[in-house]
Design a protein around this motif. Structure first.
Motif, short mmCIF file in Angstrom:
data_model
loop_
_atom_site.label_atom_id
_atom_site.label_comp_id
_atom_site.label_asym_id
_atom_site.label_seq_id
_atom_site.Cartn_x
_atom_site.Cartn_y
_atom_site.Cartn_z
N THR A 28 0.82 -1.22 0.00
CA THR A 28 0.00 0.00 0.00
C THR A 28 0.85 1.27 0.00
O THR A 28 0.38 2.32 -0.44
N TRP A 339 -5.83 1.80 -5.35
CA TRP A 339 -4.45 1.41 -5.01
C TRP A 339 -3.43 2.09 -5.92
O TRP A 339 -2.53 2.78 -5.46
N LYS A 467 -7.52 7.10 -6.56
CA LYS A 467 -6.34 6.67 -5.81
C LYS A 467 -6.07 7.58 -4.60
O LYS A 467 -5.92 8.78 -4.74
N LEU A 472 -8.14 3.50 -0.34
CA LEU A 472 -7.65 2.12 -0.33
C LEU A 472 -8.01 1.43 0.98
O LEU A 472 -8.39 0.26 1.00
N SER A 476 -10.19 -1.87 1.31
CA SER A 476 -9.60 -3.03 1.99
C SER A 476 -10.43 -3.46 3.19
O SER A 476 -10.62 -4.66 3.43
#
Length: 514
Positions: A28, A339, A467, A472, A476
Motif C-alpha cells: 500500500t 491502489w 487513488k 484504499l 480493503s
C-alpha cells in the motif's frame, strides 16, 4: 514431542502473520509510489522478476538437499545434515556466479532485455538496476543456506523476526527515496539489497548462537561431494525438471511482455503479478512448515501420521485459500483504482485472472509437497509437463486477439487443468471416492461464496474509485469484512463435514496404536 512441534507451528504462523501484515503495508505504501511512473515501474518490475530466477539457480539440488537434511535432522545426524547442505550450497554458488556475470553483461546492453527504452534516463535506470542485481547476486547463497538451517528445524519464525525488522526499514526508506519531486528508484533498489545483506549476516550470527552450528565444517563442506551427489541426483533431476517447467509457466511472461510489448505493458501486468505474489507469500506461510514436517515423518517412516496431517491440512486450509481469492476477484475494480489509480484500468481483468490461478492451491500445494516428499517423480513429471505446454500454446494461438490478457487467461486455464490432476491423486491417496472428497472439501465452500457474490453485488459500486490511501483503506476494510463474514458462514456450514473428518482421523490413530 508433538507439543514441541505444535509450539513451533504456532510461532511460525504468528511471526509469519506479522510479516504478512508488513508485506501488505509495503504494497500500500511502496507500490503506489513506484507506479507513479508506469515506464519506470515496468523497468523495476522486470529487474524484480529477473531476481526471482535466483530461486532456481541450484538446478533442483537445494530442494533435494533440504529434504534429506530434514530427514538427517529428525534422526539427529548433524554432520550428515551439514554435508548435504555444503554440497547443495556449492551447486547454488556456482550458478549464482554465472547469473551474476550474465546480469553484468545485460547492464551494459539493457535493450537486449527491455524494448522501448525511449529516453536516456530510462536506459540509465535499467542499466543501473541490472548492475546492482549483478553485484548482489552471490548474497543469495548466504540467504538461502541460512534460511534452510532454520526451516529444517521448523524454526523459520527466527528468520521472520529478522525479515520483519528489515522490512520495516525498507518501508520507512520509501519516504527518503520517493516524494512529489523525487523518484530515486536506483538508490532505493541499492538500499534494499544492502538491507538484505545485513539481515543475512544477523541470521548467520543467530544460527551460530542458537544451535552452536559448526559453520567451519559447513564452509569446508562447500565442494563437490560424490556421495551426496549420488544421494540427491534423482530427486534433484526431478526438481530441476519441475523448476524448468515452472519457469516456463510462471517466470518468463514478464520478460516476453517486456520484449514484445514494452515496459509500460509490463507495469500493467505487474499490478496483477504483485497481488498474485502476495497470495504466494500467504501460501508459502501456510504450507512451507508442513512440507518440512512431511519429510520428518517420512524420515521416521510414520505413514499414519503423514496421512493424518495431510488430510487435516487440506481440509483446514480450503476456506483460508478460496474465500479471500473470491473476495479479491469480486472487488478487483475498486481495489486497483484506489491502489494504483486510473492509469491502471487495464490491470483490473489481469488481477482477476491471475488471482484466480490460486483458487485450488489448497489441493495442489499440499499434494505437490506430498509427491516430492514421497519422491514420486513420475506423477510430478506428467503434471508439470502439461502446464507450460498448455500455457504457451494458448498464448501462441490467442496473442493476436487478446494481447496482454492472453498471458493471464492461459495461466489460469493451465493451472485449473493441473489442479484436476492433483484432485485425482488426492482422491487416490485418501482412498475415498470423488463424491466424498467433493462433499468434504468443496461443498461447504459454496454457501460462503454465494454470500460474497451477493455482498459484492450491493457494495462494489458504493466504494471509491480514485487513488488515495484513505480510499484504499475503505476498500480493503470492506473486503476484509466480507471475508470475515464468509468465514463464519463456512464454519457453520462445515460442522457436519468436520465430524466426518474427525472420524477419519480417529480411525487413522486407531490403526497407529495397534
Amino acid at each position: 514431542m508433538q507439543h514441541a512441534y505444535t509450539n513451533k507451528y504456532l510461532k511460525n504462523y504468528t511471526w509469519s502473520a506479522v510479516s504478512l501484515v508488513l508485506n501488505f503495508i509495503s504494497m500500500t505504501v511502496v507500490i503506489p509510489r513506484l507506479a507513479a511512473d508506469p515506464t519506470v515501474f515496468g523497468v523495476y518490475s522486470i529487474c524484480v522478476s529477473i531476481s526471482i530466477f535466483f530461486s532456481y539457480a541450484d538446478l533442483g539440488f537445494l530442494g533435494a538437499g533440504q529434504k534429506f537434511a530434514s530427514e538427517y535432522f529428525a534422526q539427529g545426524k548433524l554432520k550428515e545434515e551439514i554435508s548435504v547442505l555444503g554440497f547443495v550450497g556449492f551447486i547454488l554458488l556456482i550458478f549464482l556466479i554465472v547469473l551474476s556475470i550474465i546480469f553484468a553483461f545485460l547492464s551494459f546492453h539493457p535493450a537486449l532485455l527491455i524494448s522501448e527504452l525511449t529516453g536516456e534516463n530510462e536506459y540509465k535506470i535499467a542499466s543501473s538496476l541490472l548492475m546492482i542485481l549483478a553485484v548482489f547476486t552471490p548474497v543469495i547463497f548466504l540467504q538461502r543456506i541460512i534460511q534452510m538451517i532454520f526451516v529444517i528445524r521448523l524454526e523459520e519464525y527466527v528468520v521472520q523476526r529478522v525479515n520483519i525488522f528489515s522490512n520495516i526499514i525498507k518501508i520507512l526508506s520509501i519516504f527518503i527515496f520517493f516524494n512529489e519531486s523525487k523518484n530515486d528508484v536506483v538508490n532505493y533498489y541499492l538500499f534494499v539489497q544492502l538491507v538484505g545483506l545485513f539481515s543475512s549476516i544477523i541470521m548467520l550470527l543467530i544460527a551460530r548462537k542458537l544451535y552452536n552450528y559448526d559453520f567451519y565444517l559447513f564452509f569446508k563442506s562447500i565442494k563437490f561431494n560424490k556421495r551426496e551427489f549420488i544421494k540427491t541426483k534423482y530427486l534433484a533431476q526431478t526438481t530441476l525438471y519441475l523448476t524448468i517447467t515452472w519457469i516456463l509457466y510462471y517466470e518468463l511472461d514478464t520478460l516476453v511482455i517486456s520484449k514484445y510489448l514494452g515496459a509500460h505493458q509490463v507495469a500493467i501486468f505487474a499490478v496483477g503479478l504483485t497481488v498474485l505474489s502476495f497470495f504466494r507469500i500467504i501460501l508459502g506461510i501456510i504450507y512451507s512448515p508442513l512440507g518440512v514436517r512431511f519429510n520428518h515423518l517420512i524420515g521416521l517412516n510414520n505413514k499414519i501420521g503423514l496421512e493424518v496431517i495431510f488430510l487435516s491440512v487440506v481440509k483446514s486450509t480450503s476456506s483460508i485459500v478460496v474465500l479471500p481469492i473470491v473476495a479479491i476477484v469480486l472487488f478487483a475494480e475498486p481495489l486497483v483504482l484506489t491502489w494504483v489509480g486510473n492509469s491502471y484500468v487495464e490491470s483490473i481483468n489481469i488481477v482477476k485472472l491471475l488471482v484466480m490461478c490460486n483458487i485450488f492451491t489448497f489441493i495442489s500445494y499440499p499434494m505437490s509437497l506430498l509427491l516430492m516428499a514421497q519422491e514420486r517423480g513420475r506423477e510430478m513429471y506428467i503434471i508439470n509437463t502439461f502446464i507450460p505446454i498448455i500455457y504457451w500454446f494458448g498464448i501462441f494461438i490467442s496473442f493476436q486477439y487478446l494481447k496482454l490478457e492472453a498471458f493471464a487467461v492461459f495461466k489460469l486455464i493451465a493451472f485449473i487443468i493441473s489442479s484436476f490432476f492433483y484432485y485425482i491423486l488426492l482422491v487416490k491417496f485418501l482412498k475415498l471416492n470423488f463424491l466424498k472428497v467433493f462433499n468434504l472439501l468443496i461443498l461447504p465452500l459454496i454457501p460462503p461464496i454465494l454470500f460474497l457474490v451477493i455482498f459484492a453485488h450491493f457494495f462494489v459500486n458504493l466504494l471509491p474509485d480514485s487513488k488515495s490511501l484513505f480510499n484504499l483503506l475503505v476498500t480493503s476494510t470492506t473486503i476484509t469484512i466480507s471475508i470475515i463474514i464468509s468465514y463464519l458462514i463456512y464454519f457453520f456450514v462445515s460442522s457436519k463435514n468436520d465430524d466426518y473428518l474427525k472420524n477419519l482421523i480417529y480411525n487413522f490413530r486407531s490403526k497407529q496404536s495397534k
